[in-house]
Design a protein around this motif. Sequence first.
Motif, short mmCIF file in Angstrom:
data_model
loop_
_atom_site.label_atom_id
_atom_site.label_comp_id
_atom_site.label_asym_id
_atom_site.label_seq_id
_atom_site.Cartn_x
_atom_site.Cartn_y
_atom_site.Cartn_z
N VAL A 37 0.94 -1.14 -0.01
CA VAL A 37 0.01 0.08 0.00
C VAL A 37 0.95 1.18 -0.07
N GLU A 38 0.70 1.94 -1.15
CA GLU A 38 1.76 3.12 -1.15
C GLU A 38 1.47 4.58 -0.35
N ARG A 39 0.02 4.58 -0.28
CA ARG A 39 -0.23 5.73 0.49
C ARG A 39 -1.62 5.27 1.03
N PHE A 40 -1.66 6.02 2.58
CA PHE A 40 -2.86 5.81 3.38
C PHE A 40 -3.38 7.41 3.67
N PHE A 41 -4.33 8.10 3.53
CA PHE A 41 -4.52 9.38 3.65
C PHE A 41 -5.97 9.54 4.21
N LEU A 42 -6.13 10.36 5.21
CA LEU A 42 -7.21 10.83 5.56
C LEU A 42 -7.45 12.14 5.05
N PHE A 43 -8.63 12.23 4.41
CA PHE A 43 -8.95 13.61 3.52
C PHE A 43 -8.26 13.67 2.47
N PHE A 44 -8.57 14.23 1.43
CA PHE A 44 -7.68 14.53 0.27
C PHE A 44 -6.72 15.41 0.18
N ASP A 45 -5.63 15.38 -0.74
CA ASP A 45 -4.50 16.12 -0.62
C ASP A 45 -4.01 16.60 -1.77
N PRO A 46 -4.78 17.16 -2.67
CA PRO A 46 -4.19 17.71 -3.94
C PRO A 46 -3.05 18.74 -3.75
N TRP A 47 -2.14 18.76 -4.52
CA TRP A 47 -1.22 19.81 -4.47
C TRP A 47 -0.12 19.82 -3.15
N PHE A 48 -0.80 19.50 -1.93
CA PHE A 48 0.00 19.42 -0.76
C PHE A 48 -0.93 18.60 0.49
N SER A 49 -0.36 18.29 1.27
CA SER A 49 -0.80 17.62 2.54
C SER A 49 -0.52 18.58 3.82
N LEU A 50 -1.52 18.15 4.62
CA LEU A 50 -1.11 18.86 6.28
C LEU A 50 0.14 18.23 7.04
N PHE A 51 0.10 16.88 6.58
CA PHE A 51 0.96 16.01 7.33
C PHE A 51 1.19 14.61 6.46
N GLN A 52 2.70 14.01 6.56
CA GLN A 52 2.65 12.97 5.87
C GLN A 52 3.96 12.45 6.53
N LYS A 53 4.06 11.23 6.48
CA LYS A 53 5.28 10.36 6.98
C LYS A 53 5.33 9.13 6.37
N LYS A 54 6.31 8.54 5.76
CA LYS A 54 6.76 7.26 5.43
C LYS A 54 7.05 6.51 6.47
#
Length: 444
Positions: A37-54
């Motif tokens: 699974v490459e991405r797991f996001f709460l809410f949509f993130d076009p252009w930028f995200s509020l938070f992300q961590k790999k």
Amino acid sequence: MTSIFVRSIQLLFSVSILIIIHELGHFLLAKVFKVHVERFFLFFDPWFSLFQKKIGNTIYGIGWIPLGGYIKISGMMEEEDKINSSERHPKNWEFRSKSSIKRLLIVSGGIISNVLLSILIFSFLILKYGETNLPTKNVRYGIEVDSMGKKIGLENGDKILFVNNKYVPYFNDIPKAIILGKSITIDRMGKIIHLSLSDDKKRYLFDRREFSFFIKPRVPPIINYVVKNSVAYQYGLRNNDEILSINSEFILFSDQLKDSLSKYKNQNIFISINRKGQLIQKKVVLDKTGVLGIYLKDFMDMDKIFLFERKNYSIMESFPYGVKRTFEVLKNQIDFLKNVFHIETKAYKQIGSFFSMAKEFPNQWNWNIFWTLTATLSIWLAFLNLFPIPSLDGGYILFIMIEMMTKKKINESILERCTIIGFLIISFIMIMVLIWDIFKVFFY
């Protein structure tokens, strides 16, 4: 403004729980079958995200548009697949390398998790709060109806015998049965009357801006609360006083009190009350509104008059109840959806976007109501995702089942086009529902 904020926070919290649980269902089954699974996001993130961590192979994050969420599964729909999918052999950690049944389970994971969430919430609620019902046979004085109830043919004092020619054991279930039913059989002062519930009549129940109980048990006029500095307060009326008469006109029920007061605006009246067994009379001067300034007791406050059935559930009993309650809620939602397609009922006016959903939550935080609504939304989300529309889970399920029946893989370019079309259809529906919600606020 405070109530709007509280409702909005409750809705956002509820929807966030549903999204996380839904996507977690896909995520866990993908992990079980060793799919990345490459991405797991709460809410949509076009252009930028509020938070992300790999972490490992997955980027976890929070988007800035709070309208949903998503996971991206390797090999499910990728650019590189479109370019050379016919030439490149799928890697063993890709979605498309797995068997049909494994792919079907991964795609169904969100629906399964939402169903389980609904069952667990309803099970927990019944375990914690138990169940309180008012048996229909204990509604001693018949019903009190509002203007909507009168428009479908009901009157104060009617006793409901059957709905759809079936006896409804608990009064709690009667309003719902009437909304979704076709007929009511009532006892009106000893006379049996059959009322049909045509689509034209039902529109009065569906065509409402605010939710209200169109019927409730008829109760004696006992004061629950006297508003400070009101007419009642000034003339010495107290909590728990039972109003017996106004100007020698006997008052037996709450609805009679409301009707009687409306006749005496700007007049002096004599009120007889029962205060702990003592008869007291008060001379009261009403103002132009004819309002005393009292809140009367509801049937829920009258245990000594209405005999309620209360039941507590053990852990073993709560889970079967949760299953039963989940599918009862789903059945009711499907029955309501059927009414939407009957234009005469005007049930379509109850369809709404996030704005309408927010209005279902109370002005003050109530965990019981919050979790009940969350469980209801969860099973509804599961049902909607079963629709065989590409870009919904049901669309992918349909494609996989076709593949299983034909023993042939569907061309990925076809899947891509269908997914885009499905996304456009859903986006169009969401925009139209949002516009309709805004229209209702300003023009309806």
